[in-house]
Scaffold this active site. Structure first.
Site, PDB file in Angstrom:
ATOM      1  CG  ASP A  52      61.602  41.285  46.828  1.00 61.23           C
ATOM      2  OD1 ASP A  52      61.685  40.305  46.095  1.00 61.23           O
ATOM      3  OD2 ASP A  52      62.335  42.282  46.710  1.00 61.23           O
TER       4      ASP A  52
ATOM      5  CD  GLU B 294      60.004  47.519  39.765  1.00 63.99           C
ATOM      6  OE1 GLU B 294      60.596  46.742  40.532  1.00 63.99           O
ATOM      7  OE2 GLU B 294      59.968  48.764  39.930  1.00 63.99           O
TER       8      GLU B 294
END
Length: 535
Positions: A198, A441
């Site tokens: 992102d 993550e």
């Protein structure tokens, strides 16, 4: 992938620091990874994280299915079937499929932002499920093929590949036609979230042209869960929202001709996105062959795309693939756009491809080992960005931290090209760090401390896949699909039998095409290699 994180930023380790000493993942990894996947299973799909990401994400589901096949091949099949049940009629696979039971304020951008069922109607958005309108990297055909190999008998009995094949072909056709914005055959992304990394510094230049949305026009739910120092800046987030809103307000391209130039203020040809498309073209060729149709045309397409990738994005002087900003001025060669100066891990992912020229492979391996990525030297896991770049940040999402899915792809690519020692070290590091971090993550590449969500699904799934691979054959032939027909039964009591699956979701019915009532793709089908000859 517009995600939410929880950890504080950490300073980069000082120059010359050594990576953490190797640890050996204990025998509980398989069971712990399986528990994560079980906890995040909703009955029809797997959320990345129960608390932070309560919906289905596109490329997450592909990676999750790759690991889930070792727990339950049926659940892995249903994972992909559920995702493709939300496919749009133009072929796109949305990056988020929203669960209707989740409150709107649990995640932003929420369904009421995307308004897919109304605003996306011209592009063929489904009416009975709410989705986003942008896409994510096309890992799905590769995942489908590996899921099939986990239990070919079950796959054939359920017509898994026969039913999924036309959907995968339509997905690839959307990317190769509607997203060939540069005219050279490669797919372009129209939003940083589509590429998956992102807030990579690779997007700083292309995003600088985008006028951000006003701060009062959106709410940043992510900051309620994590440190602002770990997240994209308010300025960047305003630009993400502006791009998504403008794309939505244009009907997600549904009113535009397939050849309409640049339907966005952001249009980038990305190495990783296209490498995954090429790898999935090869996988789709194998799927086609399994269905009894010659697959030569699909492989030839993958080879053409590989040549285009090298011609358009390879920087021989830097030894890495670069992103091409299609809206920047032409480069010295006269091609559309210009190569982005920043070096991201996206430029190493094409190692996954079998058809790369040998000099390109050698240069990529040197770059991965060199001072900019430090693999096997300063760090055990490849960082998401150039360690020497002023933009590097060891804690800020995709501006430096090491991610498990990208390193899984690199491990596979290194092994494919015979770099077994480096691949073995990377696999060990992935298994160690996944377990020690609680399946985080992502991690700081220097300290390997966990950041973001814990119990993260693709981390657990890919660690499980590597753990199984380690115990099957640590030096298997890289040209042969791994895990052929192999399935590790970790929790047989949790497996869904076929009868139960029908009651959980009708997508599991081997005699029903879950898409036929609203997705007409009459040129596609298992009796022809659709797309390769006719697109």
């Amino acid at each position: 992938m517009d995600r939410t994180t929880t950890a504080r930023s950490r300073a980069a380790a000082p120059a010359g620091s050594a990576p953490r000493a190797p640890r050996r993942a204990d025998g509980g990894l398989r069971e712990r990874a399986a528990r994560v996947l079980s906890a995040n299973w909703t009955g029809t799909s797997t959320v990345p994280s129960r608390s932070l990401y309560p919906h289905q994400w596109s490329w997450d589901s592909a990676f999750i299915a790759i690991g889930l096949r070792h727990v339950s091949p049926l659940r892995a099949q249903i994972e992909l079937e559920t995702l493709f049940a939300a496919q749009w009629a133009d072929g796109r696979v949305p990056h988020i499929v929203f669960h209707p039971s989740v409150p709107l304020d649990a995640y932003f951008p929420s369904p009421d932002f995307w308004r897919s069922a109304t605003t996306g109607r011209a592009a063929g958005a489904p009416g009975r499920v709410q989705t986003s309108g942008i896409v994510q990297p096309p890992v799905h055909a590769l995942a489908a093929w590996l899921v099939h190999l986990a239990d070919p008998g079950l796959s054939r009995a359920r017509s898994f590949l026969a039913r999924l094949h036309p959907r995968l072909a339509a997905w690839h056709r959307f990317l190769l036609h509607r997203r060939d914005l540069g005219g050279a055959g490669l797919a372009a992304v129209v939003h940083p979230w589509e590429q998956g990394m992102d807030n990579s510094p690779c997007w700083d230049g292309p995003l600088s042209r985008v006028r951000p949305a006003a701060a009062h026009a959106f709410r940043r739910a992510d900051l309620a869960h994590g440190s602002p120092g770990d997240r994209p800046t308010d300025l960047d987030y305003g630009r993400y929202v502006r791009l998504a809103a403008d794309y939505r307000d244009r009907g997600y391209g549904g009113h535009e001709a397939p050849t309409a130039p640049h339907p966005s203020e952001f249009a980038v040809e990305d190495p990783s996105f296209n490498a995954l498309l090429i790898a999935s073209e090869h996988a789709l060729a194998r799927i086609t062959g399994e269905l009894g149709v010659p697959a030569t045309a699909r492989h030839e397409r993958a080879e053409r795309l590989t040549r285009a990738l090298v011609d358009r994005l390879w920087d021989a002087d830097a030894g890495i693939f670069r992103c091409r900003d299609l809206l920047a001025g032409p480069d010295t060669g006269g091609d559309a756009g210009a190569l982005v100066a920043e070096r991201g891990v996206t430029g190493l992912v094409p190692l996954l491809l079998p058809g790369l020229p040998r000099p390109v492979v050698a240069a990529l391996v040197d770059t991965a080992r060199g001072p900019r990525f430090g693999l096997g030297g300063r760090v055990r896991l490849a960082p998401s960005h150039d360690l020497l770049s002023p933009a590097f940040d060891a804690a800020r999402y995709w501006r430096g931290p090491a991610w498990f899915n990208v390193n899984w792809l690199l491990e596979r690519g290194l092994r494919l090209h015979g770099e077994h020692a480096l691949a073995d070290g990377l696999r060990t590091a992935l298994l160690d760090t996944a377990l020690a971090s609680g399946f985080a993550e992502y991690v700081d590449p220097y300290t390997e401390s966990g950041h973001g969500a814990r119990g993260f699904s693709w981390t657990a799934a890919l660690a499980l896949d590597l753990h199984v691979d380690l115990h099957v054959d640590p030096h298997a032939d890289p040209h042969v699909d791994r895990h052929l027909g192999r399935h590790v039964d970790l929790h047989p009591d949790r497996h869904l039998d076929l009868h139960a699956a029908r009651h959980v979701d009708r997508h599991a019915d081997p005699h029903v095409d879950p898409h036929v009532d609203r997705h007409t793709d009459t040129t596609a089908g298992p009796d022809r290699d659709e797309g390769a000859r006719n697109d």
